[in-house]
Design an enzyme around this catalytic site. Structure first.
Site, mmCIF file in Angstrom:
data_model
loop_
_atom_site.group_PDB
_atom_site.id
_atom_site.type_symbol
_atom_site.label_atom_id
_atom_site.label_comp_id
_atom_site.label_asym_id
_atom_site.label_seq_id
_atom_site.Cartn_x
_atom_site.Cartn_y
_atom_site.Cartn_z
ATOM 1 N N ASP A 238 0.862 -1.186 0.000
ATOM 2 C CA ASP A 238 0.000 0.000 0.000
ATOM 3 C C ASP A 238 0.894 1.230 0.000
ATOM 4 O O ASP A 238 1.784 1.368 0.859
ATOM 5 C CB ASP A 238 -0.913 0.010 1.231
ATOM 6 C CG ASP A 238 -1.978 1.085 1.148
ATOM 7 O OD1 ASP A 238 -3.035 0.798 0.559
ATOM 8 O OD2 ASP A 238 -1.739 2.197 1.643
ATOM 9 N N ASP A 255 -1.845 9.204 -10.867
ATOM 10 C CA ASP A 255 -1.746 8.094 -11.825
ATOM 11 C C ASP A 255 -0.288 7.797 -12.174
ATOM 12 O O ASP A 255 0.106 6.628 -12.319
ATOM 13 C CB ASP A 255 -2.526 8.427 -13.096
ATOM 14 C CG ASP A 255 -4.028 8.381 -12.886
ATOM 15 O OD1 ASP A 255 -4.460 7.845 -11.833
ATOM 16 O OD2 ASP A 255 -4.777 8.864 -13.754
ATOM 17 N N GLU A 281 -4.582 2.273 -4.564
ATOM 18 C CA GLU A 281 -3.121 2.296 -4.418
ATOM 19 C C GLU A 281 -2.594 1.004 -3.784
ATOM 20 O O GLU A 281 -1.459 0.958 -3.324
ATOM 21 C CB GLU A 281 -2.706 3.501 -3.560
ATOM 22 C CG GLU A 281 -3.049 3.392 -2.086
ATOM 23 C CD GLU A 281 -4.460 3.872 -1.755
ATOM 24 O OE1 GLU A 281 -4.715 4.186 -0.578
ATOM 25 O OE2 GLU A 281 -5.302 3.942 -2.691
ATOM 26 N N ARG A 301 13.281 -5.989 -0.081
ATOM 27 C CA ARG A 301 13.933 -5.425 -1.280
ATOM 28 C C ARG A 301 13.010 -4.430 -1.972
ATOM 29 O O ARG A 301 13.446 -3.372 -2.441
ATOM 30 C CB ARG A 301 14.325 -6.544 -2.240
ATOM 31 C CG ARG A 301 15.442 -7.433 -1.751
ATOM 32 C CD ARG A 301 16.102 -8.190 -2.912
ATOM 33 N NE ARG A 301 15.157 -8.961 -3.690
ATOM 34 C CZ ARG A 301 14.800 -10.209 -3.415
ATOM 35 N NH1 ARG A 301 15.314 -10.807 -2.335
ATOM 36 N NH2 ARG A 301 13.962 -10.860 -4.180
#
Length: 358
Positions: A238, A255, A281, A301
């Site tokens: 998120d 966007d 998102e 990572r």
């Protein structure tokens, strides 16, 4: 598993086994019948047992080396053409040069082999090559016999002569027309399959970020859960403070953030992992492993890589990650509930971090 449900490669292998078995049985039957018939021509005594022996060798080779299927198909088609064409030309030439010989009497049955070769070509040759080889085979086998019969009207009017005329003329013409129809139909089917795959990909792709959409993600996850022998782990991602990005810079910039976030995820995941835009998102990374440490390392990572990136106008962005691995007999909703709890804890602990829920 029925033949209709087999993969194409396995189906072709089974059909090849069946064809070779038919050649073996047919060769043995012909050998027995010719051995019991007085004054049988030497060719009729040699070709059938030789065909059976070679077919047996090819069958054993196919069973022992399934990966040699294409080579065995080529060998079978070449050998099948030879054992049909050689006797035909031999007897046609003999009938031409020896007036006392009548082709309708000395010519062995050739039409079964001709139709078997045509059928085998339909199964094994590519559509583009099929018509060319079918016309070539028809011409090579039909022209000598029809030319001879036209030059010898007396033999043409016999029952065998009429049978050869009708078989090698109209019947083979119809057969060739059916082959052309099959090739066109196969081309239409291939086009529909390609178009179906293209439409499915479009329907399962998120147009903005060019990663899988939720519909595709749920399908993939369902299939992985059904395949219990495969491990499954998910990373729920998120973007932190994404609402303030939209409020401050507008939805067009928002966007761009989503697009760049998806691109970063694709760059950092392993080849076997899948990135899915779950909604808004929120993204999901699907991994084929049930090792929490492995999924946590991947999430770390991603977290570090994204924090090092910068978006024009916005600057640095970060994301929070919740990791969970599928447990035996766990439902998909239960798996996501644990990943969502881990993501919530990552948000509560200050964002820009990874939390694993075991």
């Amino acid at each position: 598993m029925t033949w209709l449900n087999l993969p194409l490669s396995a189906l072709r292998r089974r059909v090849m086994v069946l064809i070779l078995a038919v050649i073996i049985v047919g060769g043995l039957i012909a050998t027995i019948l010719h051995s019991l018939t007085p004054q049988t021509h030497p060719i009729s005594l040699i070709i059938p047992p030789l065909a059976a022996v070679i077919a047996l060798g090819l069958l054993i080779d196919l069973i022992c080396n399934p990966n040699r299927l294409n080579l065995i198909i080529q060998a079978t088609l070449i050998w099948g053409g030879f054992i049909n064409i050689f006797p035909e030309y031999f007897f046609v030439i003999q009938a031409w040069i020896q007036p006392g010989k009548q082709l309708v009497e000395i010519l062995p049955p050739i039409t079964p082999g001709l139709f078997l070769l045509n059928t085998a070509m339909i199964v094994f040759l590519r559509p583009r090559s099929l018509i060319r080889f079918a016309v070539l085979l028809w011409g090579v086998m039909a022209v000598p016999i029809l030319s001879y019969l036209i030059a010898h009207p007396g033999e043409l009017q016999t029952p065998r002569g009429l049978e050869l005329l009708l078989t090698l003329g109209p019947a083979m013409g119809v057969n060739l027309a059916l082959i052309i129809f099959y090739v066109r139909l196969q081309a239409a089917v291939d086009h529909l399959q390609n178009e179906g795959m293209r439409l499915q990909k479009i329907s399962e792709m998120d147009l903005l970020t060019q990663v899988w959409n939720r519909r595709a993600g749920e399908r993939i996850l369902g299939e992985l859960i059904e395949q219990k022998q495969l491990g499954l782990g998910i990373i729920l991602c998120d973007i932190d403070h994404f609402k303030s990005v939209n409020d401050t810079y507008g939805h067009l910039v928002g966007d761009q953030v989503l697009q760049m976030f998806a691109q970063w995820c694709r760059q950092h995941v392993r080849p076997q992992d899948m990135v899915v835009r779950w909604g808004g998102e929120e993204f999901v990374v699907i991994g084929c492993t049930d090792e929490p440490a492995e999924m946590a390392s991947l999430a770390a990572r991603l977290c570090q890589g994204i924090a090092q990136q910068s978006v024009p106008e916005v600057g640095k962005i970060t994301a929070s990650f919740g990791v969970a691995c599928h447990q035996p007999e766990e439902t998909l909703s239960a798996l996501f509930e644990r990943a969502d709890m881990a993501l919530y804890q990552a948000k509560q602990q200050g964002r820009n971090r990874v939390v694993v829920k075991v």
